[in-house]
Design a protein around this motif. Sequence first.
Motif, PDB file in Angstrom:
ATOM      1  N   GLY A  41       2.662   6.390  -1.298  1.00  0.00           N
ATOM      2  CA  GLY A  41       1.793   5.082  -2.208  1.00  0.00           C
ATOM      3  C   GLY A  41       0.537   5.728  -2.596  1.00  0.00           C
ATOM      4  O   GLY A  41      -0.445   5.184  -2.320  1.00  0.00           O
ATOM      5  N   CYS A  42       0.390   6.997  -3.245  1.00  0.00           N
ATOM      6  CA  CYS A  42      -0.863   7.387  -3.472  1.00  0.00           C
ATOM      7  C   CYS A  42      -1.704   6.572  -4.584  1.00  0.00           C
ATOM      8  O   CYS A  42      -2.877   6.777  -4.691  1.00  0.00           O
ATOM      9  CB  CYS A  42      -0.682   8.821  -4.133  1.00  0.00           C
ATOM     10  N   GLY A  43      -0.857   5.828  -5.393  1.00  0.00           N
ATOM     11  CA  GLY A  43      -1.599   4.871  -6.026  1.00  0.00           C
ATOM     12  C   GLY A  43      -2.287   5.783  -7.271  1.00  0.00           C
ATOM     13  O   GLY A  43      -1.661   6.621  -8.047  1.00  0.00           O
ATOM     14  N   SER A  65       5.327   4.063  -8.930  1.00  0.00           N
ATOM     15  CA  SER A  65       4.762   3.523 -10.371  1.00  0.00           C
ATOM     16  C   SER A  65       4.368   4.899 -11.184  1.00  0.00           C
ATOM     17  O   SER A  65       3.465   5.410 -10.918  1.00  0.00           O
ATOM     18  CB  SER A  65       3.633   2.608 -10.148  1.00  0.00           C
ATOM     19  N   GLY A  66       4.995   4.855 -12.331  1.00  0.00           N
ATOM     20  CA  GLY A  66       4.706   5.743 -13.324  1.00  0.00           C
ATOM     21  C   GLY A  66       3.203   5.519 -13.960  1.00  0.00           C
ATOM     22  O   GLY A  66       2.318   6.501 -14.082  1.00  0.00           O
ATOM     23  N   GLY A  67       2.867   4.217 -13.940  1.00  0.00           N
ATOM     24  CA  GLY A  67       1.422   3.978 -14.454  1.00  0.00           C
ATOM     25  C   GLY A  67       0.402   4.336 -13.464  1.00  0.00           C
ATOM     26  O   GLY A  67      -0.661   4.950 -13.645  1.00  0.00           O
ATOM     27  N   ASN A  84      -2.583  22.355  -5.759  1.00  0.00           N
ATOM     28  CA  ASN A  84      -2.595  21.876  -4.270  1.00  0.00           C
ATOM     29  C   ASN A  84      -1.835  20.674  -3.776  1.00  0.00           C
ATOM     30  O   ASN A  84      -1.637  20.002  -2.806  1.00  0.00           O
ATOM     31  CB  ASN A  84      -3.812  21.947  -3.495  1.00  0.00           C
ATOM     32  N   ILE A  85      -1.458  19.656  -5.106  1.00  0.00           N
ATOM     33  CA  ILE A  85      -0.781  18.465  -5.175  1.00  0.00           C
ATOM     34  C   ILE A  85       0.250  18.484  -5.848  1.00  0.00           C
ATOM     35  O   ILE A  85       0.348  18.986  -7.011  1.00  0.00           O
ATOM     36  CB  ILE A  85      -1.899  17.277  -5.640  1.00  0.00           C
ATOM     37  N   GLU A  86       1.297  17.846  -5.275  1.00  0.00           N
ATOM     38  CA  GLU A  86       2.579  17.943  -5.974  1.00  0.00           C
ATOM     39  C   GLU A  86       3.121  16.468  -6.112  1.00  0.00           C
ATOM     40  O   GLU A  86       3.311  15.812  -4.882  1.00  0.00           O
ATOM     41  CB  GLU A  86       3.600  18.920  -4.974  1.00  0.00           C
ATOM     42  N   PHE A  87       3.383  15.909  -7.108  1.00  0.00           N
ATOM     43  CA  PHE A  87       3.660  14.557  -7.467  1.00  0.00           C
ATOM     44  C   PHE A  87       5.092  14.287  -7.085  1.00  0.00           C
ATOM     45  O   PHE A  87       6.066  14.850  -7.792  1.00  0.00           O
ATOM     46  CB  PHE A  87       2.843  13.960  -8.527  1.00  0.00           C
ATOM     47  N   LEU A  88       5.563  13.199  -6.517  1.00  0.00           N
ATOM     48  CA  LEU A  88       6.738  12.695  -6.367  1.00  0.00           C
ATOM     49  C   LEU A  88       6.751  11.454  -6.816  1.00  0.00           C
ATOM     50  O   LEU A  88       6.440  10.235  -6.079  1.00  0.00           O
ATOM     51  CB  LEU A  88       7.325  12.692  -4.788  1.00  0.00           C
ATOM     52  N   GLU A  89       7.692  11.070  -7.900  1.00  0.00           N
ATOM     53  CA  GLU A  89       7.842   9.665  -8.455  1.00  0.00           C
ATOM     54  C   GLU A  89       9.044   9.085  -7.532  1.00  0.00           C
ATOM     55  O   GLU A  89      10.079   9.333  -8.325  1.00  0.00           O
ATOM     56  CB  GLU A  89       7.788   9.907 -10.074  1.00  0.00           C
ATOM     57  N   THR A  90       8.936   8.609  -6.661  1.00  0.00           N
ATOM     58  CA  THR A  90       9.932   8.146  -5.881  1.00  0.00           C
ATOM     59  C   THR A  90       9.548   7.059  -4.883  1.00  0.00           C
ATOM     60  O   THR A  90       8.208   6.866  -4.534  1.00  0.00           O
ATOM     61  CB  THR A  90      10.744   8.973  -5.349  1.00  0.00           C
ATOM     62  N   GLY A  91      10.200   6.516  -4.316  1.00  0.00           N
ATOM     63  CA  GLY A  91      10.021   5.251  -3.224  1.00  0.00           C
ATOM     64  C   GLY A  91      10.024   6.049  -1.775  1.00  0.00           C
ATOM     65  O   GLY A  91      10.377   6.955  -1.855  1.00  0.00           O
TER      66      GLY A  91
END
Length: 208
Positions: A41-43, A65-67, A84-91
């Motif tokens: 939950g990086c917000g 949350s895509g937003g 260095n950051i990889e985003f994961l759009e999931t729960g």
Amino acid sequence: MNPWEKYVVPNLISCACASKPMMKQREKVIPYAEGKVLEIGCGSGTNFSYYDPDKVEHLYALEPSGGMLKKARRAAGALGYGNNIEFLETGAESVPLEDHSIDTVVYTFVLCTIPDWKGALAETRRLLKPGGKIIFSEHGLAPDEGVAKWQRRVEPVWKPLAGGCHLTRDTNKMLEEAGFELQDAETMYLPGTPKIAGFCSWGSAVPV
């Protein structure tokens, strides 16, 4: 998703979670993250500036949350994190990473909101390497019955307005029930914060 949840809640949560007392809590725990890190939950990327680049090999930033992810990507870009950051759009209940691949899992002010917290913590156990740890700072159920009574009264109204946030979850108990041992756990009421939302616990936890 209704307009409130889509347009209002992300901005409301971003503002609330960046209050001075909450930022102080983040500053206490985030620098302890090391190795391959998964933030649950990086917000909007509120924690990003507190990570120690000399200790973090790679950061997976998970957010359903895509937003919120749009805000987080902007924050990462402003800090110059690059690849260095990889985003994961999931729960948090189903993370597309291999077993025993993560050194540190970070939870800050999200266990109150995750619908299936038991599933999320079970997934965390799957992902942690031997010797891996959780670092956390969360708000939840107060030990004082007078405050807890109001938390229970307010929660049914609070939860839909605050993106599913529960006021009555007991973070330390949840971690222990999920098979983690608390280490150096501390608690207090956050200054300048209503007590119903301000009882905070923080520290680290390891699988047992």
